[in-house]
Design an enzyme around this catalytic site. Structure first.
Site, PDB file in Angstrom:
ATOM      1  N   PHE A   1       0.835  -1.212   0.000  1.00  0.00           N
ATOM      2  CA  PHE A   1       0.000   0.000   0.000  1.00  0.00           C
ATOM      3  C   PHE A   1       0.873   1.267   0.000  1.00  0.00           C
ATOM      4  CE2 PHE A   1      -2.065   2.784   3.396  1.00  0.00           C
ATOM      5  CZ  PHE A   1      -2.747   3.575   2.492  1.00  0.00           C
TER       6      PHE A   1
ATOM      7  N   ASN B   1       8.757  -8.988  -2.054  1.00  0.00           N
ATOM      8  CA  ASN B   1       8.646 -10.444  -2.236  1.00  0.00           C
ATOM      9  C   ASN B   1       7.181 -10.892  -2.230  1.00  0.00           C
ATOM     10  OD1 ASN B   1       7.924 -10.213   0.407  1.00  0.00           O
ATOM     11  ND2 ASN B   1       9.256 -11.853   1.160  1.00  0.00           N
TER      12      ASN B   1
ATOM     13  N   THR C   1       2.825  -9.781   1.494  1.00  0.00           N
ATOM     14  CA  THR C   1       1.501  -9.170   1.726  1.00  0.00           C
ATOM     15  C   THR C   1       1.166  -8.161   0.622  1.00  0.00           C
ATOM     16  OG1 THR C   1       2.392  -7.359   3.104  1.00  0.00           O
ATOM     17  CG2 THR C   1       1.699  -9.371   4.249  1.00  0.00           C
TER      18      THR C   1
ATOM     19  N   ASP D   1      13.466 -10.976  -1.412  1.00  0.00           N
ATOM     20  CA  ASP D   1      13.190 -10.936   0.031  1.00  0.00           C
ATOM     21  C   ASP D   1      14.339 -10.174   0.699  1.00  0.00           C
ATOM     22  OD1 ASP D   1      13.103 -11.468   2.741  1.00  0.00           O
ATOM     23  OD2 ASP D   1      12.627 -13.596   2.510  1.00  0.00           O
ATOM     24  N   VAL D   2      14.044  -9.043   1.323  1.00  0.00           N
ATOM     25  CA  VAL D   2      15.119  -8.182   1.852  1.00  0.00           C
ATOM     26  C   VAL D   2      15.828  -8.781   3.067  1.00  0.00           C
ATOM     27  CG1 VAL D   2      14.043  -6.059   0.980  1.00  0.00           C
ATOM     28  CG2 VAL D   2      13.607  -6.764   3.346  1.00  0.00           C
TER      29      VAL D   2
ATOM     30  N   ASN E   1      20.492  -5.566   6.489  1.00  0.00           N
ATOM     31  CA  ASN E   1      20.968  -5.666   5.094  1.00  0.00           C
ATOM     32  C   ASN E   1      20.897  -4.317   4.388  1.00  0.00           C
ATOM     33  OD1 ASN E   1      21.476  -8.392   5.212  1.00  0.00           O
ATOM     34  ND2 ASN E   1      19.463  -8.992   4.413  1.00  0.00           N
TER      35      ASN E   1
ATOM     36  N   TYR F   1       5.887  -7.410  15.969  1.00  0.00           N
ATOM     37  CA  TYR F   1       5.915  -6.205  15.113  1.00  0.00           C
ATOM     38  C   TYR F   1       6.531  -5.045  15.887  1.00  0.00           C
ATOM     39  CZ  TYR F   1       3.952  -2.464  12.121  1.00  0.00           C
ATOM     40  OH  TYR F   1       3.766  -1.366  11.293  1.00  0.00           O
TER      41      TYR F   1
ATOM     42  N   TYR G   1      23.840   2.748  13.198  1.00  0.00           N
ATOM     43  CA  TYR G   1      24.545   2.951  11.920  1.00  0.00           C
ATOM     44  C   TYR G   1      24.811   4.434  11.679  1.00  0.00           C
ATOM     45  CZ  TYR G   1      25.141  -1.613   9.801  1.00  0.00           C
ATOM     46  OH  TYR G   1      25.593  -2.871   9.505  1.00  0.00           O
TER      47      TYR G   1
ATOM     48  N   ARG H   1      -7.169  -4.759   8.532  1.00  0.00           N
ATOM     49  CA  ARG H   1      -7.152  -3.455   9.189  1.00  0.00           C
ATOM     50  C   ARG H   1      -8.553  -2.854   9.132  1.00  0.00           C
ATOM     51  NH1 ARG H   1      -1.430  -0.997   7.078  1.00  0.00           N
ATOM     52  NH2 ARG H   1      -1.832  -2.263   5.236  1.00  0.00           N
TER      53      ARG H   1
HETATM   54  P1  NAD Z   1       1.630  -3.572   3.100  1.00  0.00           P
HETATM   55  O1  NAD Z   1       1.457  -4.913   3.704  1.00  0.00           O
HETATM   56  O2  NAD Z   1       0.614  -3.098   2.112  1.00  0.00           O
HETATM   57  O3  NAD Z   1       3.050  -3.438   2.408  1.00  0.00           O
HETATM   58  C1  NAD Z   1       4.203  -4.050   2.880  1.00  0.00           C
HETATM   59  C2  NAD Z   1       4.961  -4.623   1.690  1.00  0.00           C
HETATM   60  O4  NAD Z   1       6.208  -5.180   2.149  1.00  0.00           O
HETATM   61  C3  NAD Z   1       4.213  -5.732   0.965  1.00  0.00           C
HETATM   62  O5  NAD Z   1       4.177  -5.473  -0.417  1.00  0.00           O
HETATM   63  C4  NAD Z   1       5.048  -6.982   1.276  1.00  0.00           C
HETATM   64  O6  NAD Z   1       4.967  -7.957   0.270  1.00  0.00           O
HETATM   65  C5  NAD Z   1       6.434  -6.390   1.434  1.00  0.00           C
HETATM   66  N1  NAD Z   1       7.358  -7.228   2.223  1.00  0.00           N
HETATM   67  C6  NAD Z   1       7.143  -7.742   3.471  1.00  0.00           C
HETATM   68  N2  NAD Z   1       8.209  -8.470   3.853  1.00  0.00           N
HETATM   69  C7  NAD Z   1       9.128  -8.405   2.836  1.00  0.00           C
HETATM   70  C8  NAD Z   1      10.425  -8.934   2.652  1.00  0.00           C
HETATM   71  N3  NAD Z   1      11.018  -9.715   3.576  1.00  0.00           N
HETATM   72  N4  NAD Z   1      11.090  -8.648   1.501  1.00  0.00           N
HETATM   73  C9  NAD Z   1      10.518  -7.859   0.542  1.00  0.00           C
HETATM   74  N5  NAD Z   1       9.279  -7.335   0.676  1.00  0.00           N
HETATM   75  C10 NAD Z   1       8.592  -7.604   1.812  1.00  0.00           C
HETATM   76  O7  NAD Z   1       1.733  -2.530   4.329  1.00  0.00           O
HETATM   77  P2  NAD Z   1       1.770  -0.938   4.333  1.00  0.00           P
HETATM   78  O8  NAD Z   1       0.600  -0.442   5.072  1.00  0.00           O
HETATM   79  O9  NAD Z   1       2.040  -0.442   2.978  1.00  0.00           O
HETATM   80  O10 NAD Z   1       3.045  -0.686   5.261  1.00  0.00           O
HETATM   81  C11 NAD Z   1       4.308  -0.358   4.710  1.00  0.00           C
HETATM   82  C12 NAD Z   1       5.280   0.010   5.812  1.00  0.00           C
HETATM   83  O11 NAD Z   1       4.783   1.107   6.572  1.00  0.00           O
HETATM   84  C13 NAD Z   1       5.541  -1.126   6.806  1.00  0.00           C
HETATM   85  O12 NAD Z   1       6.905  -1.113   7.168  1.00  0.00           O
HETATM   86  C14 NAD Z   1       4.689  -0.744   7.999  1.00  0.00           C
HETATM   87  O13 NAD Z   1       5.218  -1.236   9.204  1.00  0.00           O
HETATM   88  C15 NAD Z   1       4.735   0.779   7.943  1.00  0.00           C
HETATM   89  N6  NAD Z   1       3.565   1.372   8.600  1.00  0.00           N
HETATM   90  C16 NAD Z   1       2.360   1.443   7.970  1.00  0.00           C
HETATM   91  C17 NAD Z   1       1.271   1.987   8.629  1.00  0.00           C
HETATM   92  C18 NAD Z   1      -0.077   2.145   7.966  1.00  0.00           C
HETATM   93  O14 NAD Z   1      -0.998   2.646   8.608  1.00  0.00           O
HETATM   94  N7  NAD Z   1      -0.266   1.780   6.713  1.00  0.00           N
HETATM   95  C19 NAD Z   1       1.400   2.430   9.953  1.00  0.00           C
HETATM   96  C20 NAD Z   1       2.643   2.307  10.567  1.00  0.00           C
HETATM   97  C21 NAD Z   1       3.722   1.791   9.881  1.00  0.00           C
HETATM   98  N1  UDP Z   2     -10.932  -3.229  14.661  1.00  0.00           N
HETATM   99  C1  UDP Z   2     -12.279  -3.503  14.816  1.00  0.00           C
HETATM  100  N2  UDP Z   2     -12.875  -4.307  13.888  1.00  0.00           N
HETATM  101  C2  UDP Z   2     -12.220  -4.820  12.807  1.00  0.00           C
HETATM  102  C3  UDP Z   2     -10.843  -4.528  12.650  1.00  0.00           C
HETATM  103  C4  UDP Z   2     -10.225  -3.724  13.597  1.00  0.00           C
HETATM  104  O1  UDP Z   2     -12.916  -3.041  15.765  1.00  0.00           O
HETATM  105  O2  UDP Z   2     -12.847  -5.539  12.000  1.00  0.00           O
HETATM  106  C5  UDP Z   2     -10.288  -2.363  15.658  1.00  0.00           C
HETATM  107  C6  UDP Z   2      -8.996  -2.929  16.246  1.00  0.00           C
HETATM  108  O3  UDP Z   2      -9.295  -3.769  17.346  1.00  0.00           O
HETATM  109  C7  UDP Z   2      -8.261  -1.649  16.657  1.00  0.00           C
HETATM  110  C8  UDP Z   2      -8.699  -0.637  15.593  1.00  0.00           C
HETATM  111  O4  UDP Z   2      -9.881  -1.165  14.993  1.00  0.00           O
HETATM  112  O5  UDP Z   2      -8.717  -1.216  17.919  1.00  0.00           O
HETATM  113  C9  UDP Z   2      -7.647  -0.411  14.507  1.00  0.00           C
HETATM  114  O6  UDP Z   2      -7.247  -1.676  14.052  1.00  0.00           O
HETATM  115  P1  UDP Z   2      -6.272  -1.931  12.828  1.00  0.00           P
HETATM  116  O7  UDP Z   2      -6.209  -3.392  12.623  1.00  0.00           O
HETATM  117  O8  UDP Z   2      -6.703  -1.094  11.679  1.00  0.00           O
HETATM  118  O9  UDP Z   2      -4.828  -1.390  13.258  1.00  0.00           O
HETATM  119  P2  UDP Z   2      -4.097  -1.006  14.628  1.00  0.00           P
HETATM  120  O10 UDP Z   2      -4.331   0.437  14.771  1.00  0.00           O
HETATM  121  O11 UDP Z   2      -4.667  -1.783  15.789  1.00  0.00           O
HETATM  122  O12 UDP Z   2      -2.695  -1.374  14.335  1.00  0.00           O
END
Ligand code: NAD
Ligand code: UDP
Length: 328
Positions: free
Chosen positions: A12, A33, A36, A57-58, A100, A146, A160, A187
């Site tokens: 995303f 990779n 997700t 895969d990183v 890495n 996580y 680093y 989510r």
């Molecule tokens: P997402 O699951 O849509 O994207 C994560 C991507 O990483 C996926 O395409 C997955 O295939 C790839 N990936 C996972 N492990 C891998 C590996 N070992 N090698 C190569 N690729 C790998 O999630 P997102 O919401 O886009 O989140 C992206 C980043 O932002 C993550 O690091 C997440 O922790 C961080 N983040 C997102 C949110 C949010 O609200 N969306 C909040 C806090 C942090």
């Molecule tokens: N949640 C919920 N119903 C759902 C999915 C999530 O009530 O079907 C709640 C979850 O318990 C959390 C909040 O919504 O309190 C946000 O959840 P999310 O999985 O989006 O991410 P988080 O902020 O917990 O990482």
């Protein structure tokens, strides 16, 4: 403008970042990779001569022949359901993967930005969360894989920076949403919208009094871009401070989607944070950034995206993981 490596590119946030850097005139290498993610998020870039994709895969040794100016490490499962399903991969991508990539940044003399998270604050006892709060994390709870991977990621990145003089940036991302989220990633926003579109009741976990503050993806990407180009080394919160309870949010979605679904209640997942709101004073000051898309506008755009899904996609995407929760 320079060359950027973006990990998690098929996810995303990663895919939106690829778009942003291409738009700004950079040459982008996306790496993923697909654990997700989905290549459909990058299909529109496939023919762009400034974009290249590497399936890798990183957590395994990373070899890139060309020079790099920037690395953005966004690879990691990001939904609670994902990191419950793949806990070891979650720990490895935050730790081994980050190691890495820092090694690569050192070899290429590139600046590296890591995607940290509000989860480093755990179930916070300070509200709203400021960057100087150390957090309240259960190391051995189900979310610990996580949270601790991300905390380690911050530590190794600062090490680093201090020891090897690598240029680093740390963004603490608060709940961000928008098009290209996976309908079945569990989510809350895709979960509620998917349920509304399928005519199912909305599943609120706990009594719904827990809060979140939702940031639209375009605002998040702009904040990350400004942070990368800034001189600020310590962590910066990027998110939208407009806080809402999950129950009120479910009611907003019922109104937005014009459906007549009810809310049904399930047990609250273990260690689910009870409150979350970013303090963005620092981002405002050093990046001159604040979100400009409110929840009404952002949710309309997001709903439009999910409305485009076919019946088949909608039903294929239905996630069954609620079996892990107990209906009240
Ligand atoms: P997402 O699951 O849509 O994207 C994560 C991507 O990483 C996926 O395409 C997955 O295939 C790839 N990936 C996972 N492990 C891998 C590996 N070992 N090698 C190569 N690729 C790998 O999630 P997102 O919401 O886009 O989140 C992206 C980043 O932002 C993550 O690091 C997440 O922790 C961080 N983040 C997102 C949110 C949010 O609200 N969306 C909040 C806090 C942090
Ligand atoms: N949640 C919920 N119903 C759902 C999915 C999530 O009530 O079907 C709640 C979850 O318990 C959390 C909040 O919504 O309190 C946000 O959840 P999310 O999985 O989006 O991410 P988080 O902020 O917990 O990482």
């Amino acid at each position: 403008m320079g060359k950027v490596l973006i990990t998690g590119a098929a996810g995303f946030l990663g895919s939106h970042l690829c778009d942003k850097f291409i738009l700004e005139g950079y040459s982008v290498i996306g790496m993923d990779n697909f654990i997700t993610g989905d290549f459909k998020n990058l299909l529109h870039l496939e023919a762009n001569s400034n974009f290249k994709f590497i399936n890798h895969d990183v957590t395994k040794y990373i070899k890139i022949d060309e020079d790099l100016d920037y690395i953005l490490h966004f690879a990691s499962p990001a939904s609670p359901i994902d990191y419950l399903k793949i806990p070891i991969q979650t720990l490895k991508v935050g730790s081994l993967g980050t190691h890495n990539l820092l090694g690569l940044a050192k070899a290429k003399k590139a600046r590296m930005l890591i995607a940290s998270t509000s989860e480093v604050y755990g179930d916070p006892l300070v509200h709203p969360q400021t960057e100087d709060y150390y957090g309240n994390v259960n190391t051995i709870g189900p979310r610990g894989v996580y949270d601790e991977a991300k905390r380690f990621q911050e530590s190794i990145t600062m090490a680093y920076h201090r020891f090897h003089g690598i240029e680093t940036r740390i963004v603490r991302i608060f709940n961000t949403y928008g098009p290209r989220m996976r309908l079945n990633d569990g989510r809350v926003i895709p979960a509620f919208i998917g349920q509304a579109l399928r005519g199912e009741d909305l599943t609120v976990f706990g009594d719904g009094s827990q809060t979140r503050s939702f940031c639209y993806v375009d605002d998040q990407v702009e904040g990350i871009y400004r942070l990368l180009l800034s001189d600020y080394v310590e962590p910066v919160n990027i998110g939208n401070p407009h806080e809402i309870t999950i129950k009120d949010f479910a009611e907003e979605i019922i109104k937005l989607t014009g459906t007549s679904q009810k809310i049904i209640y399930y047990d609250l997942p273990v260690n689910d944070p009870m409150q979350r709101q970013p303090d963005i004073t620092l981002a405002k000051k050093i990046l001159n950034w604040e979100p400009i898309i409110d929840r009404d506008e952002g949710m309309k755009k997001t709903f439009e995206y999910f409305k485009g899904f076919s019946e088949e996609e909608l039903y294929k995407s239905e996630h069954k993981d609620f079996k892990n929760h107990i209906k009240k």
